[in-house]
Design an enzyme around this catalytic site. Structure first.
Site, PDB file in Angstrom:
ATOM      1  N   LYS A   1       0.897  -1.327  -0.066  1.00 32.75           N
ATOM      2  CA  LYS A   1      -0.023  -0.064   0.089  1.00 32.75           C
ATOM      3  C   LYS A   1       0.951   1.335  -0.070  1.00 32.75           C
ATOM      4  CE  LYS A   1      -3.804   1.995   2.711  1.00 32.75           C
ATOM      5  NZ  LYS A   1      -4.576   1.734   4.096  1.00 32.75           N
TER       6      LYS A   1
ATOM      7  N   SER B   1      -9.580   1.751   3.259  1.00 33.94           N
ATOM      8  CA  SER B   1      -8.676   2.493   2.333  1.00 33.94           C
ATOM      9  C   SER B   1      -7.781   1.612   1.512  1.00 33.94           C
ATOM     10  CB  SER B   1      -8.055   3.602   3.095  1.00 33.94           C
ATOM     11  OG  SER B   1      -7.196   2.911   4.047  1.00 33.94           O
TER      12      SER B   1
ATOM     13  N   SER C   1      -9.643  -0.679   7.533  1.00 36.85           N
ATOM     14  CA  SER C   1      -9.032  -0.507   6.227  1.00 36.85           C
ATOM     15  C   SER C   1      -8.460  -1.779   5.489  1.00 36.85           C
ATOM     16  CB  SER C   1      -8.158   0.778   5.988  1.00 36.85           C
ATOM     17  OG  SER C   1      -8.873   2.030   5.900  1.00 36.85           O
TER      18      SER C   1
HETATM   19  N1  GLN Z   1     -12.647   4.248   6.984  1.00 39.68           N
HETATM   20  C1  GLN Z   1     -12.085   4.549   8.210  1.00 39.68           C
HETATM   21  C2  GLN Z   1     -11.763   6.037   8.118  1.00 39.68           C
HETATM   22  O1  GLN Z   1     -11.611   6.625   7.313  1.00 39.68           O
HETATM   23  C3  GLN Z   1     -10.887   3.437   8.411  1.00 39.68           C
HETATM   24  C4  GLN Z   1      -9.718   3.988   8.106  1.00 39.68           C
HETATM   25  C5  GLN Z   1      -8.436   3.033   8.028  1.00 39.68           C
HETATM   26  O2  GLN Z   1      -8.450   1.902   8.497  1.00 39.68           O
HETATM   27  N2  GLN Z   1      -7.468   3.617   7.699  1.00 39.68           N
HETATM   28  O3  GLN Z   1     -10.888   6.610   9.303  1.00 39.68           O
END
Ligand code: GLN
Length: 486
Positions: free
Chosen positions: A77, A152, A176
């Site tokens: 990532k 994400s 994410s």
């Molecule tokens: N969707 C969550 C956020 O926007 C988690 C994101 C993540 O785990 N990086 O904070």
């Protein structure tokens, strides 16, 4: 070679049946074919990957010792620092940022002879649940290209689902890894906070962030964890082995799980779509048939997880992202009239809308007069959520729940309503607040043929058992055999 898991590919490379170079070339021909549609990668490193593969092949023919991921094509990532290529976090502010060092997890992949083939797309700074917040490109779901891959780590999960790599590293601050794994029909493991070094992972919410594997199978997740887990003196929050030892997770995978007790929280699960609930029910029944005991627990404070998370995560983000000031890193505005404009214009020009929203939310929650009412309160709720899990784990080995309330949603469906987007994390966030490990494994499909995930959560530092529990299900249902029709 796309039918091979990372573990199978590694074994065939090590035994000389397959050349790493062929595996890497094969992956790049898939990338050439599918990437224009899927958009999983921000950057790829074909030349470097070929060189790495050739080196592994040489080691194989010379009979030299091989790392656990020898010759296997792995994606990372793009919020983990690498000395090769840019580290963009899918943000315009870091578009041309070249890191001077590798993240520890990346170093460990390289030390295990993995071939790093590229860096995958994400929501900008990992803020989002659909990868639509990427400032650089769009990623779609390989199962239905009109839908989001989740987020994400959507680039990582889409790339594993489309077999444009054998496995990937993602990061999970509030779901994410697990949520996009569920949307893309792959396995996603968020390890215990402190199990994997965060050194070189660009910080979003430092007390929540954790790096973990995205894979085709549970066995591959164990293999990847073997490589990346462990103490790192460069990360003060990584846990010492004397306190919580790491294991050979692959070897442990074959140990039986005795007298498995699973907890479910019916009041919580009721919020999910009917098809998700039904599939979860069927999955839990499989465990029951394998001899597991199912108990019900109440986890009353999990209802407040979203509210607490979006205060804590944004508060930490507002502080972590202060470093992008147009001076130290990345984008700098042209012709500022004074130094204040260097900061304000650089940030205004290069941060995306969601990142700005979070910085403002977090700054507000931390400001004097509101600190006690919001931030401190959220920390208290976090403790209550932790104690919900502690109490549940006194009675069971793991808690099972959906990964997300729905399957992959349509592109654009939730972009105009941030709150709706935040709600797609309702089942994953609590694990980050509690610091415990969680895994998402494919457990079926809805009537649109979209993957559904089962989430399993276990006490801190019990990844070995968590993986064994996940494997029990996978042995009964090989969902990873089913592939998207791209
Ligand atoms: N969707 C969550 C956020 O926007 C988690 C994101 C993540 O785990 N990086 O904070």
């Amino acid at each position: 070679m796309e039918e091979l898991t990372a573990k199978q590919l590694r074994d065939k490379i090590a035994s000389g049946q397959i050349k790493s170079l062929d595996a890497v070339n094969d992956v790049f021909s898939r990338i050439e074919k599918y990437e224009p549609v899927i958009g999983a990668y921000i950057s790829t490193f074909k030349e470097q990957a070929i060189e790495q593969a050739e080196q592994v092949d040489k080691k194989v023919s010379a009979g030299e010792p091989l790392g656990q991921l020898a010759g296997v094509p792995i994606a990372v990532k793009d919020n983990m620092c690498t000395t090769f290529g840019a580290t963009t976090c899918a943000s315009k502010i870091l578009e041309n940022f070249h890191a001077p060092y590798n993240a520890t997890a990346v170093e460990k992949l390289i030390a295990a002879d993995a071939v790093i083939i590229g860096k995958t797309n994400l929501d900008e700074f990992a803020m989002g649940s659909s990868t639509e917040n990427s400032g650089l490109k769009k990623t779609v779901n390989p199962w239905d290209t009109t839908r989001v891959p989740g987020g994400s780590s959507g680039g990582a999960t889409a790339s594993v689902a489309a077999r444009m790599c054998s496995a990937a590293l993602g990061s999970d601050t509030g779901g994410s890894i697990r949520q996009p794994a569920s949307f893309c029909g792959v396995v996603g493991l968020k390890p215990t906070y402190g199990r994997v070094s965060r050194y070189g992972l660009v910080a979003y919410g430092s007390s929540l962030d954790q790096i973990g594997p995205v894979t085709q199978t549970v066995e591959d997740a164990a293999l990847m964890l073997n490589v990346i887990a462990g103490h790192d003196s460069s990360d003060s929050t990584s846990v010492n082995e004397t306190i919580a030892p790491t294991y050979d997770y692959l070897e442990k995978l074959n140990e039986p799980v005795e007298k498995l007790k699973i907890a479910v929280a019916p009041q919580l699960n009721a919020g999910a779509d009917q098809q998700v609930q039904n599939t979860l029910h069927e999955a839990i029944n499989i465990y029951k048939n394998l001899g597991a005991e199912i108990i019900e627990v109440k986890m009353p404070h999990l209802d407040y997880a979203i509210a607490a998370y979006y205060i804590i995560a944004t508060a930490e983000a507002s502080s972590n992202l202060a470093r992008y000031d147009g001076v130290h890193y990345g984008h700098r505005t042209q012709n500022p009239k004074d130094y204040v404009e260097v900061y304000s214009k650089s940030r205004a020009e290069a941060f995306g809308q969601e990142v700005k929203r979070r910085i403002m939310l977090g700054t507000y929650a931390l400001s004097s007069g509101y600190y006690d009412a919001y931030y401190l309160k959220a920390l208290k709720v976090r403790n209550l959520i932790r104690s919900d899990f502690t109490k549940a784990f006194e009675k069971c080995d793991c808690v099972m729940m959906p990964v997300a309330p729905t399957t992959a949603f349509k592109i654009g469906e939730k972009t105009s309503d941030p709150l709706q987007m935040y709600l797609s994390d309702i089942y994953t966030i609590a694990a980050n607040l509690a610091g415990i490990p969680g895994i998402s494994i494919p457990c079926g499909f809805d009537d649109k043929d979209l993957p559904i995930g089962l989430q399993i959560l276990s006490p801190a530092f019990t990844e070995d058992k968590l993986l064994r529990i996940a494997k029990m299900y996978e042995k009964e249902n090989n969902w990873y055999d089913k592939r998207p029709n791209i």
